[in-house]
Write a protein that holds these residues in place. Structure first.
Motif, short mmCIF file in Angstrom:
data_model
loop_
_atom_site.label_atom_id
_atom_site.label_comp_id
_atom_site.label_asym_id
_atom_site.label_seq_id
_atom_site.Cartn_x
_atom_site.Cartn_y
_atom_site.Cartn_z
N ALA A 1 11.39 -72.39 38.33
CA ALA A 1 11.59 -71.59 37.11
C ALA A 1 10.84 -72.22 35.95
O ALA A 1 9.64 -72.43 36.00
CB ALA A 1 13.07 -71.44 36.82
N GLY A 2 11.56 -72.56 34.89
CA GLY A 2 10.93 -73.08 33.68
C GLY A 2 10.31 -74.45 33.84
O GLY A 2 9.49 -74.85 33.01
N PHE A 3 10.68 -75.17 34.90
CA PHE A 3 10.13 -76.51 35.11
C PHE A 3 8.76 -76.47 35.80
O PHE A 3 8.14 -77.52 35.96
CB PHE A 3 11.08 -77.36 35.96
N ALA A 4 8.33 -75.29 36.22
CA ALA A 4 7.07 -75.20 36.96
C ALA A 4 5.90 -75.69 36.11
O ALA A 4 5.02 -76.39 36.60
CB ALA A 4 6.84 -73.75 37.41
N ILE A 5 5.88 -75.32 34.82
CA ILE A 5 4.79 -75.74 33.94
C ILE A 5 4.77 -77.26 33.82
O ILE A 5 3.71 -77.90 33.88
CB ILE A 5 4.93 -75.08 32.56
N ALA A 6 5.96 -77.85 33.65
CA ALA A 6 6.05 -79.30 33.49
C ALA A 6 5.57 -80.02 34.75
O ALA A 6 4.83 -81.01 34.67
CB ALA A 6 7.49 -79.71 33.17
N ILE A 7 5.96 -79.50 35.92
CA ILE A 7 5.57 -80.14 37.17
C ILE A 7 4.06 -80.05 37.37
O ILE A 7 3.40 -81.03 37.74
CB ILE A 7 6.33 -79.49 38.35
N THR A 8 3.49 -78.88 37.11
CA THR A 8 2.05 -78.71 37.25
C THR A 8 1.30 -79.62 36.28
O THR A 8 0.28 -80.22 36.64
CB THR A 8 1.66 -77.25 36.98
N THR A 9 1.81 -79.74 35.06
CA THR A 9 1.17 -80.62 34.07
C THR A 9 1.22 -82.07 34.51
O THR A 9 0.23 -82.82 34.35
CB THR A 9 1.85 -80.46 32.71
N LEU A 10 2.34 -82.50 35.06
CA LEU A 10 2.46 -83.88 35.55
C LEU A 10 1.45 -84.16 36.65
O LEU A 10 0.81 -85.22 36.66
CB LEU A 10 3.88 -84.13 36.06
N ILE A 11 1.31 -83.22 37.57
CA ILE A 11 0.35 -83.41 38.66
C ILE A 11 -1.07 -83.50 38.11
O ILE A 11 -1.87 -84.34 38.52
CB ILE A 11 0.47 -82.26 39.67
N TRP A 12 -1.39 -82.63 37.15
CA TRP A 12 -2.74 -82.62 36.59
C TRP A 12 -3.03 -83.91 35.82
O TRP A 12 -4.12 -84.46 35.91
CB TRP A 12 -2.91 -81.40 35.69
N LEU A 13 -2.05 -84.40 35.06
CA LEU A 13 -2.23 -85.68 34.35
C LEU A 13 -2.44 -86.82 35.33
O LEU A 13 -3.29 -87.69 35.13
CB LEU A 13 -1.00 -85.96 33.48
N TYR A 14 -1.66 -86.81 36.41
CA TYR A 14 -1.80 -87.87 37.43
C TYR A 14 -3.20 -87.84 38.05
O TYR A 14 -3.83 -88.88 38.23
CB TYR A 14 -0.73 -87.69 38.51
N VAL A 15 -3.69 -86.65 38.37
CA VAL A 15 -5.02 -86.52 38.98
C VAL A 15 -6.09 -87.02 38.00
O VAL A 15 -7.03 -87.73 38.40
CB VAL A 15 -5.29 -85.05 39.37
N ASN A 16 -5.96 -86.70 36.71
CA ASN A 16 -6.92 -87.16 35.72
C ASN A 16 -6.97 -88.67 35.61
O ASN A 16 -8.05 -89.28 35.60
CB ASN A 16 -6.59 -86.55 34.35
N TRP A 17 -5.80 -89.29 35.54
CA TRP A 17 -5.76 -90.76 35.44
C TRP A 17 -6.26 -91.41 36.72
O TRP A 17 -6.92 -92.46 36.68
CB TRP A 17 -4.35 -91.23 35.12
N LEU A 18 -5.96 -90.80 37.86
CA LEU A 18 -6.41 -91.35 39.13
C LEU A 18 -7.94 -91.32 39.22
O LEU A 18 -8.57 -92.30 39.65
CB LEU A 18 -5.80 -90.57 40.30
N VAL A 19 -8.54 -90.22 38.78
CA VAL A 19 -10.00 -90.12 38.77
C VAL A 19 -10.60 -91.17 37.83
O VAL A 19 -11.59 -91.83 38.16
CB VAL A 19 -10.43 -88.69 38.35
N LEU A 20 -9.99 -91.33 36.66
CA LEU A 20 -10.49 -92.30 35.70
C LEU A 20 -10.44 -93.72 36.26
O LEU A 20 -11.40 -94.50 36.12
CB LEU A 20 -9.68 -92.22 34.41
N LEU A 21 -9.35 -94.08 36.93
CA LEU A 21 -9.22 -95.43 37.48
C LEU A 21 -10.12 -95.63 38.71
O LEU A 21 -10.63 -96.73 38.94
CB LEU A 21 -7.76 -95.70 37.85
N LEU A 22 -10.33 -94.57 39.49
CA LEU A 22 -11.25 -94.68 40.62
C LEU A 22 -12.68 -94.93 40.15
O LEU A 22 -13.42 -95.72 40.74
CB LEU A 22 -11.18 -93.40 41.47
#
Length: 310
Positions: free
Chosen positions: A215-236
């Motif tokens: 429900a309403g948490f879908a946006i938050a979960i998607t944002t968390l995943i996207w932030l994690y992917v961004n930081w992972l790419v930066l550290l790689l």
């Protein structure tokens, strides 16, 4: 480290953007800040637009007249601690055990918080003006140069991302990073980011049905995943830059090397010889990094022996 940076990002996003917003507002460039955030959130689709609007709404509500002295101090501390957290992660990648001193943090972080948003805003403003320039419009209508102009226009955001990544790899670790190594890391991370962004946009569309249970948490979960992917790419990308500059570490990775007694004695004698020769010549200076490069060994191996000799 990427997961830790996601948590820090959630706490520091509004303070960082608000601080940048206040700096740019004094120069009448604050309207250029929103496209930067929107570009970052593009792979989230409609959710990205909603998140951008909500963040900018919170930022617009933040002002010096609303925040008291203590609240403003906490606000600024949250923004600075975010940059410090990024430095800690980069130091981990670069095997740097000693962070910047407090005085160096103030001197080094201030340009990032003050000049960084200004440079990004000016770059975006110049890009937008070029697109609306009469010469650029004429080239776009040209049958020969039109496709090339379109490709260049689409490539400019990725060039800005690669430039940003390269600057972070060059400046953020508390050690000397060669420009070519930082550029290779920035180029690789920029390409990874562009590729993953296109795939993530498809993932968001596909997973919208699956995430409906949240429900309403879908946006938050998607944002968390996207932030994690961004930081992972930066550290790689930072890891790739590190290995390009320190090829000797490819042998051992992050493992703590174990040396036999014979090897330790040989290494100690080599270090003593190089230090003694440098001491004899008053014009010559030598560091642990110089010794590791001359012996073609990882600095972590040389550093242990050097500390014991000291």
């Amino acid at each position: 480290h990427a997961m830790s940076l996601v948590y820090s990002t959630l706490l520091a996003t509004v303070p960082l953007i608000a601080f940048s917003f206040s700096v740019l507002k004094g120069l009448n460039l604050h309207l250029e800040l929103e496209p930067v955030l929107a570009e970052l959130m593009t792979p989230l689709g409609e959710q990205g637009v909603q998140i951008t609007d909500e963040i900018m709404g919170m930022v617009n509500n933040v002002s010096g007249t609303v925040l008291g002295g203590l609240s403003l101090s906490i606000f600024l501390y949250t923004a600075v601690s975010m940059v410090q957290k990024v430095e800690t992660s980069f130091n981990y990648v670069w095997h740097v055990g000693q962070p910047r001193s407090m005085s160096r943090r103030i001197l080094d972080y201030a340009p990032v918080l003050l000049i960084g948003p200004l440079v990004m805003a000016l770059a975006l403003a110049s890009t937008a003006s070029l697109k609306n320039n009469a010469v650029a419009l004429a080239l776009a209508e040209s049958a020969l140069l039109g496709p090339l102009t379109i490709v260049i226009g689409k490539a400019i955001p990725f060039v800005l991302v690669i430039t940003l990544f390269t600057a972070l790899y060059k400046w953020m670790p508390n050690t000397r990073v060669k420009l070519d190594s930082a550029l290779i890391g920035g180029l690789a991370a920029g390409c990874m980011w562009a590729l993953i962004s296109s795939y993530f946009a498809g993932f968001v569309v596909y997973s919208s049905r699956t995430l409906i249970i949240y429900a309403g948490f879908a946006i938050a979960i998607t944002t968390l995943i996207w932030l994690y992917v961004n930081w992972l790419v930066l550290l790689l990308g930072a890891r790739l830059a590190f290995y390009h500059q320190n090829r000797a570490y490819l042998r051992i990775g992050r493992h703590d090397p174990t040396l036999s007694n014979d090897t330790r004695e040989r290494l100690a004698l080599d270090i003593m010889y190089l230090v003694g020769r440098a001491f004899r010549d008053r014009k010559q200076e030598i560091t642990t990094r110089d010794i590791a490069r001359r012996l073609n060994l990882p600095g972590i191996m040389v550093g242990k022996i050097v500390r014991q000799l000291e």
